[in-house]
Design a protein around this motif. Structure first.
Motif, mmCIF file in Angstrom:
data_model
loop_
_atom_site.group_PDB
_atom_site.id
_atom_site.type_symbol
_atom_site.label_atom_id
_atom_site.label_comp_id
_atom_site.label_asym_id
_atom_site.label_seq_id
_atom_site.Cartn_x
_atom_site.Cartn_y
_atom_site.Cartn_z
ATOM 1 N N UNK A 21 -44.310 35.818 -12.899
ATOM 2 C CA UNK A 21 -43.882 35.531 -11.836
ATOM 3 C C UNK A 21 -42.314 35.036 -11.050
ATOM 4 N N UNK A 22 -42.088 35.578 -11.303
ATOM 5 C CA UNK A 22 -40.851 35.727 -11.368
ATOM 6 C C UNK A 22 -39.263 34.464 -11.693
ATOM 7 N N UNK A 23 -39.711 33.863 -12.667
ATOM 8 C CA UNK A 23 -39.200 32.301 -12.781
ATOM 9 C C UNK A 23 -38.126 32.884 -13.949
ATOM 10 N N UNK A 24 -37.019 32.749 -14.074
ATOM 11 C CA UNK A 24 -36.565 33.601 -14.921
ATOM 12 C C UNK A 24 -35.378 31.745 -15.343
ATOM 13 N N UNK A 31 -40.486 23.405 -12.918
ATOM 14 C CA UNK A 31 -40.608 22.669 -11.602
ATOM 15 C C UNK A 31 -42.068 22.672 -11.503
ATOM 16 N N UNK A 32 -42.775 21.235 -11.268
ATOM 17 C CA UNK A 32 -43.977 21.186 -11.369
ATOM 18 C C UNK A 32 -44.805 22.017 -9.778
ATOM 19 N N UNK A 33 -43.649 22.395 -9.082
ATOM 20 C CA UNK A 33 -44.538 23.040 -7.977
ATOM 21 C C UNK A 33 -44.651 24.463 -8.318
ATOM 22 N N UNK A 34 -43.435 24.965 -8.882
ATOM 23 C CA UNK A 34 -43.302 26.462 -8.738
ATOM 24 C C UNK A 34 -44.984 26.266 -10.143
ATOM 25 N N UNK A 35 -45.011 25.198 -11.312
ATOM 26 C CA UNK A 35 -45.991 25.826 -11.745
ATOM 27 C C UNK A 35 -47.006 25.871 -11.705
ATOM 28 N N UNK A 36 -47.357 24.893 -10.551
ATOM 29 C CA UNK A 36 -48.836 24.411 -9.852
ATOM 30 C C UNK A 36 -49.015 26.256 -8.706
ATOM 31 N N UNK A 37 -47.856 26.700 -8.442
ATOM 32 C CA UNK A 37 -48.153 27.693 -7.563
ATOM 33 C C UNK A 37 -48.604 29.175 -8.580
ATOM 34 N N UNK A 38 -47.696 29.051 -10.067
ATOM 35 C CA UNK A 38 -48.179 30.143 -10.948
ATOM 36 C C UNK A 38 -49.825 29.795 -10.981
#
Length: 159
Positions: A21-24, A31-38
């Protein structure tokens, strides 16, 4: 249902999923928001449990949990298999193709099942989904001896 090594390895690790998903960054720093997006993009939207949640939030959440742990197709197939087995030889609703995609036929079958079986229906379908999930974990352990180290925890914590 038989498992191959490819089936067992088909689910990406959590790290592989976030990298895809592009997280490096570091996984512990996600971040919690990125985890939710994934979770939304990889599991919730492809599984499409919103229509299921309109009928039963617990069933939708069980499908989502199973999708995260075993793959969306597997979760959908579990629901389709359970509904086919519970339709009383198609007296309540027709069998559906077990294709791993939740569409109108799967949702209609669930609505029919829940209407026919009333409050106990939700309990029974949740037990059926948990049973299929547990059987899958045992099959995974049977197919690869190294997975026996994990099966107790899987059954204790996921089913």
């Amino acid at each position: 249902m038989s498992l191959t090594g490819d089936d067992v390895r088909s689910q990406p690790t959590a790290e592989a999923a976030v990298r895809a998903e592009g997280y490096t960054g570091g996984i512990s720093d996600l971040p919690l928001e990125k985890a939710k997006e994934i979770y939304q993009s990889r599991y919730w939207r492809p599984l499409r449990p919103d229509a299921i949640a309109e009928v039963s939030v617990p069933v939708a959440m069980k499908l989502f949990d199973t999708g995260v742990n075993m793959g969306n197709g597997t979760a959908a197939k579990f629901l389709q298999r359970a509904l086919n087995a519970l339709n009383r030889q198609q007296a309540d609703y027709p069998d559906m193709t077990v294709d791993g995609a939740i569409g109108p036929k799967t949702v209609t079958a669930l609505v029919s099942f829940m209407n026919k079986r009333k409050p106990q229906g939700e309990t029974v379908i949740l037990k059926a989904l948990a049973s299929l999930q547990g059987a899958r974990y045992v099959e995974i352990a049977e197919s690869r001896e190294q997975n026996e180290a994990f099966v107790f925890g899987w059954l204790a914590n996921r089913v």
